[in-house]
Design an enzyme around this catalytic site. Structure first.
Site, mmCIF file in Angstrom:
data_model
loop_
_atom_site.group_PDB
_atom_site.id
_atom_site.type_symbol
_atom_site.label_atom_id
_atom_site.label_comp_id
_atom_site.label_asym_id
_atom_site.label_seq_id
_atom_site.Cartn_x
_atom_site.Cartn_y
_atom_site.Cartn_z
ATOM 1 N N ALA A 291 -5.809 59.750 8.104
ATOM 2 C CA ALA A 291 -5.075 59.138 9.217
ATOM 3 C C ALA A 291 -3.583 59.387 9.039
ATOM 4 O O ALA A 291 -3.080 59.440 7.912
ATOM 5 C CB ALA A 291 -5.355 57.647 9.240
ATOM 6 N N GLU B 103 -13.718 61.927 5.631
ATOM 7 C CA GLU B 103 -14.704 61.397 6.587
ATOM 8 C C GLU B 103 -15.044 62.457 7.643
ATOM 9 O O GLU B 103 -16.194 62.597 8.045
ATOM 10 C CB GLU B 103 -14.162 60.112 7.240
ATOM 11 N N GLU C 99 -8.613 54.789 0.805
ATOM 12 C CA GLU C 99 -8.143 53.684 1.656
ATOM 13 C C GLU C 99 -7.898 52.372 0.914
ATOM 14 O O GLU C 99 -6.946 51.662 1.218
ATOM 15 C CB GLU C 99 -9.140 53.436 2.799
ATOM 16 N N GLY D 281 -9.607 59.777 6.147
ATOM 17 C CA GLY D 281 -10.221 60.319 7.363
ATOM 18 C C GLY D 281 -10.490 61.815 7.261
ATOM 19 O O GLY D 281 -11.390 62.330 7.933
HETATM 20 N N1 COA Z 1 -0.015 60.810 7.140
HETATM 21 C C1 COA Z 1 1.213 61.192 7.515
HETATM 22 N N2 COA Z 1 1.977 62.036 6.799
HETATM 23 C C2 COA Z 1 1.435 62.523 5.664
HETATM 24 C C3 COA Z 1 0.156 62.166 5.221
HETATM 25 C C4 COA Z 1 -0.581 61.253 6.016
HETATM 26 N N3 COA Z 1 -1.817 60.852 5.697
HETATM 27 N N4 COA Z 1 -0.080 62.799 4.043
HETATM 28 C C5 COA Z 1 1.012 63.539 3.780
HETATM 29 N N5 COA Z 1 1.933 63.353 4.766
HETATM 30 C C6 COA Z 1 3.263 63.952 4.852
HETATM 31 C C7 COA Z 1 4.183 63.443 3.761
HETATM 32 O O1 COA Z 1 4.714 62.176 4.098
HETATM 33 C C8 COA Z 1 5.215 64.540 3.714
HETATM 34 O O2 COA Z 1 6.127 64.381 4.773
HETATM 35 P P1 COA Z 1 7.705 64.632 4.551
HETATM 36 O O3 COA Z 1 7.810 66.114 4.300
HETATM 37 O O4 COA Z 1 8.301 64.207 5.843
HETATM 38 O O5 COA Z 1 8.105 63.813 3.379
HETATM 39 C C9 COA Z 1 4.407 65.781 3.985
HETATM 40 O O6 COA Z 1 3.186 65.338 4.601
HETATM 41 C C10 COA Z 1 4.018 66.513 2.733
HETATM 42 O O7 COA Z 1 3.439 65.568 1.848
HETATM 43 P P2 COA Z 1 3.628 65.676 0.277
HETATM 44 O O8 COA Z 1 3.026 64.470 -0.347
HETATM 45 O O9 COA Z 1 5.053 65.973 -0.037
HETATM 46 O O10 COA Z 1 2.771 66.993 0.008
HETATM 47 P P3 COA Z 1 1.856 67.403 -1.201
HETATM 48 O O11 COA Z 1 1.294 68.722 -0.840
HETATM 49 O O12 COA Z 1 2.586 67.278 -2.492
HETATM 50 O O13 COA Z 1 0.664 66.310 -1.240
HETATM 51 C C11 COA Z 1 -1.157 65.013 -0.344
HETATM 52 C C12 COA Z 1 -0.248 66.251 -0.187
HETATM 53 C C13 COA Z 1 -2.122 65.050 0.826
HETATM 54 C C14 COA Z 1 -1.913 65.101 -1.674
HETATM 55 C C15 COA Z 1 -0.312 63.729 -0.345
HETATM 56 O O14 COA Z 1 0.620 63.795 0.734
HETATM 57 C C16 COA Z 1 -1.110 62.475 -0.171
HETATM 58 O O15 COA Z 1 -1.673 61.986 -1.136
HETATM 59 N N6 COA Z 1 -1.179 61.914 1.073
HETATM 60 C C17 COA Z 1 -1.908 60.704 1.356
HETATM 61 C C18 COA Z 1 -3.385 61.022 1.459
HETATM 62 C C19 COA Z 1 -4.215 59.760 1.695
HETATM 63 O O16 COA Z 1 -4.332 58.920 0.830
HETATM 64 N N7 COA Z 1 -4.788 59.677 2.884
HETATM 65 C C20 COA Z 1 -5.625 58.586 3.268
HETATM 66 C C21 COA Z 1 -5.202 58.071 4.592
HETATM 67 S S1 COA Z 1 -6.190 56.667 5.057
#
Ligand code: COA
Length: 258
Positions: free
Chosen positions: A64, A112, A132, A109
């Protein structure tokens, strides 16, 4: 640039989540578009297989859109939750075979969405997780139901209740993904699955998919009734005649999905 790219290659429809700058996170507009796409797919005779993938090499889908969510108070959050679960459930309900070509990690998501597909192929170095509970919520787009069905309750509880991220290799070991390939081979690996699906009659594939899914949570007897009902849809099909004729004539069948 469009948030989702839709391209037909042969009879495989490739749907690409195209927001690599936010790791292909699922915003409300993306989810609403995915719902439209799911509806379109059902009505297209030229589509036999659906591939869902993500742009870039960082993530398949980070779940999400947490930044969008942050600006929304709890009372207004429901339409956003409905949009994500609606999109994932609509794609999961497709009668055609679906493949998640997981070009990187999948969380929340994103996993999912992959779990709503029939087949999951991911790349070395990727991770997957339902994170989550670490974010103050719980999986709400099918995760608590699809994950235990795929890997069993004990392992699903471990992943969900601890919000654990696991490696692609572990995901393969526990049966959460079907194949792990080097990043450069992902497309070729997906094409190989599509080529193998091409050997099968489309009506038979969808009827079998339906029988497996509908029979899952029933008694054996009820499941066998469902199987018979699904079988009936292939019994009087042209593809059944073609399959038998091709076998008798020692040639590859040419299925039309009729
Ligand atoms: N929603 C919105 N933005 C997201 C996002 C999400 N779920 N996941 C990553 N982003 C954004 C970051 O905020 C960042 O934005 P910025 O450049 O404006 O700071 C950009 O994507 C890159 O993220 P970053 O963490 O720097 O990249 P990465 O490649 O090192 O890591 C992930 C990628 C996916 C491992 C890490 O961003 C992450 O753990 N995200 C959360 C995933 C999660 O738990 N999702 C469950 C949602 S219910």
């Amino acid at each position: 640039m469009s948030e989702i790219l839709v391209e037909l290659h042969g009879h495989a429809l490739w749907v690409t989540l195209n927001r690599p700058e936010v790791r292909n996170a699922l915003s409300r507009s993306v989810n609403l578009r995915l719902q439209e796409i799911a509806l379109e797919i059902e009505n297209r005779d030229d589509v036999r297989v659906v591939v869902i993938t993500g742009a870039g090499d960082k993530a398949f889908c980070a779940g999400a859109d947490l930044k969008e969510r942050r600006g929304i108070d709890a009372a207004d959050a429901r339409p956003f939750i409905n949009a994500i679960s609606g999109a994932i459930n609509d794609l999961g309900a497709l009668r055609k075979p679906t493949i998640a070509a997981m070009n990187g990690s999948a969380y929340g998501g994103g996993l999912e969405l992959a779990m709503a597909c029939d087949f999951r192929i991911t790349v070395e170095g990727a991770e997957v997780g339902l994170t989550e509970t670490r974010l103050g919520i719980m999986p709400g787009a099918g995760g608590t139901q699809r994950l235990p069905r795929l890997i069993g309750e004990a392992r699903a509880k471990e992943m969900i209740m601890l919000g654990r991220r696991v490696t692609a290799a572990r995901a393969l070991e526990i049966g959460l993904v079907h194949q792990v390939v080097p990043r450069a081979s992902l497309k070729a690996a997906v094409q190989a699955w599509i080529a193998e699906l091409d050997l099968c009659a489309p009506l038979g594939v969808s009827a079998a998919k339906s029988a497996i899914e509908r029979g899952h949570a029933t008694s054996l007897d009820a499941g066998l009734d469902i199987e018979r009902e699904c079988y009936e849809t292939t019994l009087f099909s042209e593809d059944r005649d073609e399959g038998l004729a091709a076998f008798a004539e020692g040639r590859p069948p040419k299925y039309q999905g009729r």
